[in-house]
Design a protein around this motif. Structure first.
Motif, PDB file in Angstrom:
ATOM      1  N   GLY A 380     -30.279 -37.100  35.807  1.00 65.10           N
ATOM      2  CA  GLY A 380     -29.107 -36.404  35.416  1.00 65.10           C
ATOM      3  C   GLY A 380     -27.905 -36.445  36.381  1.00 65.10           C
ATOM      4  O   GLY A 380     -26.686 -36.367  35.945  1.00 65.10           O
ATOM      5  N   ARG A 381     -28.160 -36.278  37.607  1.00 69.73           N
ATOM      6  CA  ARG A 381     -26.923 -36.345  38.651  1.00 69.73           C
ATOM      7  C   ARG A 381     -26.256 -37.911  38.342  1.00 69.73           C
ATOM      8  O   ARG A 381     -25.023 -37.698  38.130  1.00 69.73           O
ATOM      9  CB  ARG A 381     -27.282 -36.214  39.893  1.00 69.73           C
ATOM     10  N   ILE A 382     -26.934 -39.039  38.340  1.00 65.76           N
ATOM     11  CA  ILE A 382     -26.439 -40.345  38.333  1.00 65.76           C
ATOM     12  C   ILE A 382     -25.728 -40.458  37.124  1.00 65.76           C
ATOM     13  O   ILE A 382     -24.523 -40.841  36.978  1.00 65.76           O
ATOM     14  CB  ILE A 382     -27.402 -41.172  38.830  1.00 65.76           C
ATOM     15  N   LYS A 383     -26.317 -40.379  35.953  1.00 63.71           N
ATOM     16  CA  LYS A 383     -25.968 -40.593  34.490  1.00 63.71           C
ATOM     17  C   LYS A 383     -24.698 -39.501  34.539  1.00 63.71           C
ATOM     18  O   LYS A 383     -23.792 -39.886  33.941  1.00 63.71           O
ATOM     19  CB  LYS A 383     -27.050 -40.328  33.607  1.00 63.71           C
ATOM     20  N   LEU A 417     -23.171 -29.963  39.604  1.00 64.46           N
ATOM     21  CA  LEU A 417     -23.120 -28.791  38.617  1.00 64.46           C
ATOM     22  C   LEU A 417     -21.711 -27.947  39.399  1.00 64.46           C
ATOM     23  O   LEU A 417     -21.092 -27.521  38.657  1.00 64.46           O
ATOM     24  CB  LEU A 417     -24.310 -27.996  38.565  1.00 64.46           C
ATOM     25  N   GLY A 418     -21.763 -27.686  40.674  1.00 63.42           N
ATOM     26  CA  GLY A 418     -20.809 -26.925  41.551  1.00 63.42           C
ATOM     27  C   GLY A 418     -19.368 -27.364  40.790  1.00 63.42           C
ATOM     28  O   GLY A 418     -18.617 -26.716  40.659  1.00 63.42           O
ATOM     29  N   LEU A 419     -19.336 -28.744  41.085  1.00 61.16           N
ATOM     30  CA  LEU A 419     -17.982 -29.277  40.947  1.00 61.16           C
ATOM     31  C   LEU A 419     -17.427 -29.352  39.460  1.00 61.16           C
ATOM     32  O   LEU A 419     -16.452 -29.215  38.968  1.00 61.16           O
ATOM     33  CB  LEU A 419     -17.963 -30.784  41.296  1.00 61.16           C
ATOM     34  N   GLU A 420     -18.618 -29.341  38.533  1.00 60.37           N
ATOM     35  CA  GLU A 420     -18.180 -29.619  37.297  1.00 60.37           C
ATOM     36  C   GLU A 420     -17.619 -27.961  36.815  1.00 60.37           C
ATOM     37  O   GLU A 420     -16.856 -27.899  35.955  1.00 60.37           O
ATOM     38  CB  GLU A 420     -19.438 -29.721  36.493  1.00 60.37           C
ATOM     39  N   ARG A 429     -19.056 -19.156  39.385  1.00 61.05           N
ATOM     40  CA  ARG A 429     -20.211 -19.901  39.240  1.00 61.05           C
ATOM     41  C   ARG A 429     -20.252 -21.110  40.052  1.00 61.05           C
ATOM     42  O   ARG A 429     -21.338 -21.691  40.907  1.00 61.05           O
ATOM     43  CB  ARG A 429     -20.410 -20.433  37.791  1.00 61.05           C
ATOM     44  N   ALA A 430     -19.112 -21.989  40.208  1.00 56.02           N
ATOM     45  CA  ALA A 430     -18.943 -23.165  40.928  1.00 56.02           C
ATOM     46  C   ALA A 430     -19.227 -22.606  42.342  1.00 56.02           C
ATOM     47  O   ALA A 430     -19.814 -23.235  43.014  1.00 56.02           O
ATOM     48  CB  ALA A 430     -17.419 -23.415  40.938  1.00 56.02           C
TER      49      ALA A 430
END
Length: 593
Positions: A380-383, A417-420, A429-430
């Motif tokens: 999930g992270r890399i993709k 997820l935080g950066l998104e 949330r970040a």
């Protein structure tokens, strides 16, 4: 290995060897939080588990500087990465230092089945752009190289490559006859996945130049490196393939352009990095013309054009390209150079480079990859990061959030997820995701930087120090993650900018150690004049007048904006005269015996 001939003078002349830089790996000095601290993560409500995509199966491995995600066969993956690591040895021989200090690991995604490559390819009119077999995606922190190992051939007519002349600046023949974008009569090209990986990697290495090198030069050099030969006992660079066996493959320029017209140089030079012409080199005459001209100017005709090329590249850093500039560097007009180039195709007189290992030795064989099943968090992270770089925000969100919903809590996934969440403007949330990632000692400097920015935003809204300044605790909240970020590659100028801004707004007096860190930032990023200005202010506060004077004097030499220059002139006027430097006393003469 000792080179028979050296190109180092050329690299120095063209001012392109210093592409990489690394921050000193000094201790962060950040205070470790108690291990008992619990960060409450945001909750994600799922109403139906069928909304989640099914788990994917990929394999994972690492080599220095790379994370590899592959769903190709073990044999194909092992072979490709073996050749890639040997290619890296060749790059080091040809251009020492080019690969150093790459920063964050590059994501290398090998799509071997299931049509996975299409998810990353740019869309046009909601349709996947065809004719792409590799992608190079990057921002200032993350890089991804993606290969379509399923594609064995590319049909140029079906992919629209032959019609791409319309995407070269106006004036190029749309039919491709006079100038050509298909590099030969064949409609299908065999894909050499090794060369495509080599090309994308070279594009990454060259893209780090500041200012960035022209697209035509990056492409020409990349094409030359694609053809580099690394054997057990030698490395050959610049040698052209004269075999006539390959009829459907991507041949060297002297074969591909024999029966084609040339793109006029004013249009050739004008192709930008993000043009479809620059991004799809297979069957593309612009790419082959770039390879040929760079080969001529480096290796051709007794290397008579090397000095002109170096001068041309240096001046392009500060001047727009023009025929007048070209003529001043190469001593001939565009049309005359293309006449020379036409002759070079037929009578290619050049000197290539070769390195040989000492007798009885061999180039070391790379160790086999250690492949294992990738975790859902890694997938999930890399993709997700690659999809984000490709501009697919919704698909990236799905890739990031799916493993999180399934219970994955790897710090690297939490950082992503935080950066998104931050990019979407959801600061609360970040902050929670980033705090958890930092608590897990994630290796991603931007996670620390953005957490510090959120802390700064919160504390500056309610400063607790005297006179509306930050107090010691607030200052530590902001500076601690910045110190941690400073210890991780890649170095980010914003780390030093925020640190300097925080300390200027703080009631605390800056320590000498802190000032040294800020001076480090001012030296690493001399053109980020905000770091220099605020560091000079802090030096004055601390009584370090020599440091302040040095920063101000250098900034006045660099600054081009008159308003910014005026600020430094005003600051310089406030500085007291420096005391004269007292020469060191000479040591006493030795006693005579």
């Amino acid at each position: 290995m000792n080179p028979r001939r050296s190109v180092s003078c050329f690299w120095r002349a063209s001012a392109i060897a210093a592409l990489a830089f690394s921050a000193a790996g000094l201790s962060s000095g950040a205070e470790e939080k108690s291990k008992d601290v619990i960060v409450e993560l945001p909750k994600v409500v799922v109403t139906d588990s069928r909304d989640l995509p099914p788990p994917e199966s990929w394999r994972y491995a690492t080599i220095p500087g790379f994370e590899i995600l592959t769903n190709a066969s073990e044999r194909e993956t092992q072979q490709l990465l073996r050749e890639f690591q040997l290619f890296g040895i060749g790059v080091d021989a040809v251009w020492k230092g080019l690969q150093e200090k790459r920063g964050a690991p590059i994501a290398l995604i090998l799509c071997g089945k299931g049509g996975k490559f299409d998810a990353f390819v740019p869309r046009k009119d909601n349709q996947v752009e065809t004719g792409r077999v590799s992608l190079f995606l990057k921002d200032r922190e993350q890089t991804a190289i993606i290969l379509d190992l399923e594609a064995k051939t590319v049909n140029l007519s079906a992919s629209g490559v032959t019609a791409q002349a319309a995407e070269v600046p106006a004036g190029v023949d749309d039919a491709g006859e006079a100038t050509g974008t298909a590099a030969g009569p064949a409609s299908a090209f065999e894909v050499n996945h090794y060369q495509q990986l080599f090309r994308e990697y070279l594009r990454f290495l060259l893209s780090r130049s500041e200012p960035r090198l022209p697209a035509w030069f990056e492409e020409g050099l990349s094409q030359l490196f694609m053809g580099m030969k690394v054997d057990p006992t030698r490395i050959a660079f610049g040698k052209l393939d004269d075999s006539n066996e390959a009829t459907g493959g991507d041949t060297d320029f002297h074969q591909a352009l024999q029966q084609r017209g040339f793109i006029p140089l004013d249009q050739f030079f004008a192709v930008p990095h993000d043009s479809p012409v620059a991004s799809r080199p297979l069957g593309n005459a612009w790419a082959k013309q770039a390879q040929g001209l760079v080969h001529l100017w480096i290796f051709g005709e007794g290397r008579r054009y090397g000095k002109g090329l170096g001068m041309f590249l240096i001046r392009l850093q500060r001047e727009p390209v023009s025929e007048k500039l070209f003529e001043e560097c190469f001593k001939m007009k565009y049309k005359d150079m293309l006449t020379v180039f036409r002759g070079y195709l037929s009578f290619t007189n050049y000197q290539s480079l070769e390195w040989r290992v000492p007798k009885g030795e061999k180039i070391p064989e790379p160790a086999p990859l250690v492949l294992r099943e990738a975790t859902q968090s890694e997938i999930g992270r890399i993709k997700g990061d690659a999809l984000r770089l490709a501009g697919f925000a919704d698909a990236a969100h799905t890739a990031f959030s799916t493993p999180y919903i399934r219970g994955e809590r790897d710090p690297r996934l939490l950082a992503a997820l935080g950066l998104e969440e931050l990019a979407a403007g959801r600061d609360d949330r970040a902050s929670k995701f980033l705090e958890a990632a930092v608590e897990g000692k994630v290796e991603r400097p931007r996670a620390y930087l953005e957490l510090a920015r959120l802390q700064s935003k919160k504390h500056l809204a309610k400063p607790a120090g005297t006179g509306g300044l930050l107090d010691a605790a607030q200052t530590r909240d902001i500076v601690a993650p910045l110190l941690a970020a400073r210890s991780q590659p890649p170095a980010l100028p914003e780390i030093y900018e925020l640190m300097a801004d925080t300390l200027v707004r703080s009631a605390d007096t800056s320590s000498r150690e802190t000032l040294m860190i800020l001076l480090e930032g001012a030296n690493l990023f001399p053109r980020r004049l905000g770091i220099a200005y605020q560091t000079a202010v802090l030096c004055i506060r601390a009584g370090e007048m020599r440091g302040a004077t040095g920063l101000v004097d250098r900034a006045l030499l660099i600054a081009t904006d008159e308003k910014i220059k005026a600020l430094f002139i005003e600051l310089k006027a406030s500085l007291p005269p420096l005391p004269p430097v007292t020469p060191a006393a000479a040591p006493p003469a030795p006693a005579k015996r």
